[in-house]
Enzyme design. Sequence first.
Site, short mmCIF file in Angstrom:
data_model
loop_
_atom_site.label_atom_id
_atom_site.label_comp_id
_atom_site.label_asym_id
_atom_site.label_seq_id
_atom_site.Cartn_x
_atom_site.Cartn_y
_atom_site.Cartn_z
N HIS A 215 0.82 -1.23 0.00
CA HIS A 215 0.00 0.00 0.00
C HIS A 215 0.85 1.27 0.00
CE1 HIS A 215 0.53 -0.39 4.33
NE2 HIS A 215 -0.47 -1.22 4.49
N ASP A 247 -9.26 4.29 -2.87
CA ASP A 247 -10.59 4.40 -2.25
C ASP A 247 -10.96 5.84 -1.92
OD1 ASP A 247 -8.84 4.88 -0.16
OD2 ASP A 247 -9.86 3.57 1.28
N ASP A 273 -6.82 -4.21 0.51
CA ASP A 273 -6.57 -4.16 1.96
C ASP A 273 -7.89 -4.36 2.70
OD1 ASP A 273 -5.06 -3.97 4.27
OD2 ASP A 273 -5.04 -1.79 4.31
N GLY A 309 -7.67 -0.45 7.43
CA GLY A 309 -8.00 -1.24 6.26
C GLY A 309 -9.13 -0.59 5.47
#
Length: 383
Positions: A215, A247, A273, A309
């Site tokens: 990430h 996201d 994730d 997450g």
Amino acid sequence: MKQILIVERLFDGEAFHQNMAVTIEAGKITAVTAAANVVDTDPNIVNHLAGTLVPGFVDVQVNGGGGALFNDLPSVECIETIGRAHARFGTTGFLPTLITDDVSVMAKAADAVAEAIKHNKAGVLGVHFEGPHLSVPKKGVHPQQFIRKISDEELAIFSRQDLGIKVVTLAPENVSTQVIKSLVKAGVRVCLGHSNADYDTVVAALDAGASGFTHLFNAMSPLGSREPGMVGAALEHQDSWCGLIVDGHHVHSAAAKVAINAKPRGKMMLVTDAMPPVGMSEDASFELFGIKVVRQGDRLNASTGELAGCVLDMVGAVNNSVTMLGLSHDEALRMASMYPAQFLGLEKSLGVVKPGFKADLVLLNSANQVSRTYIGGKIVFAK
């Protein structure tokens, strides 16, 4: 059994095609031709599908889904629950991901993955151990009490040969280059993340065989003009892969665009994730090592404030990459299928639609949402 999927539109991994036929036998694609060339009309074999057929999505970082968290219940049943939840959103291959935990939990997780692979459970490609050899200053929601130096016990787990594709995320300031070399020799794909390492330490880890970054931007030393940090090393390095969470919360769209432009084409891959609420109701919350994690729309926050997450799914990541980052749909699809397959060394079996490849496929409707998911030619989700 033989089946032929006749689709309005096909994305084969390279380009879009109209009115195509994909023939599947014994779980693999045996032919891809123009629909006009199909002479068989047996309704038991031929299926006419509205929408766009694309390669199945491959997610290398999946902590949970369907209400299940791998750390809470490291079992085959948990893996199956997670897989079913993500299949609804086009994921046909994934790595169950265990975040930092006790070595006994790691051993149970390894046993569960080995059993899932032995019995060919749909979608399971291997395992991702995200920790426990991380940096406390960049731990995020990983429990500090389990962050530790690497020991022979963990090395034995990482060296197992019955776990499929193995990915380990570690902080290079806490793991020597010699250990990184030994992990790579044991077949582990070493990713760097949850780290406060300086640029030189990251470069040394890459030279030792580390090949990815977990990430990108999140929980790692940032890019500065005089201190490039882990982010700077990741963007400079031409041969490594980066996972990216698109996201709208983990990475600003401008930063994501800069990263995509900096890396060679094919080295940026979408990851979720994902946590237990994926596939659950909007108000789903859960506990992570005794800390409550609350869902607010499409965002997860621990009660202590950190992002915890995601509730992101792969088709959502693809569509966000188009709407938030301005990527073409075909490139976003490659970032969800072809590129992660290449990172995992599965480029000869996954990520494209062509003869000889596994029939892991996703049918998208006109709104680019998943209407059907196939794993090995079998329907595992249909609206």
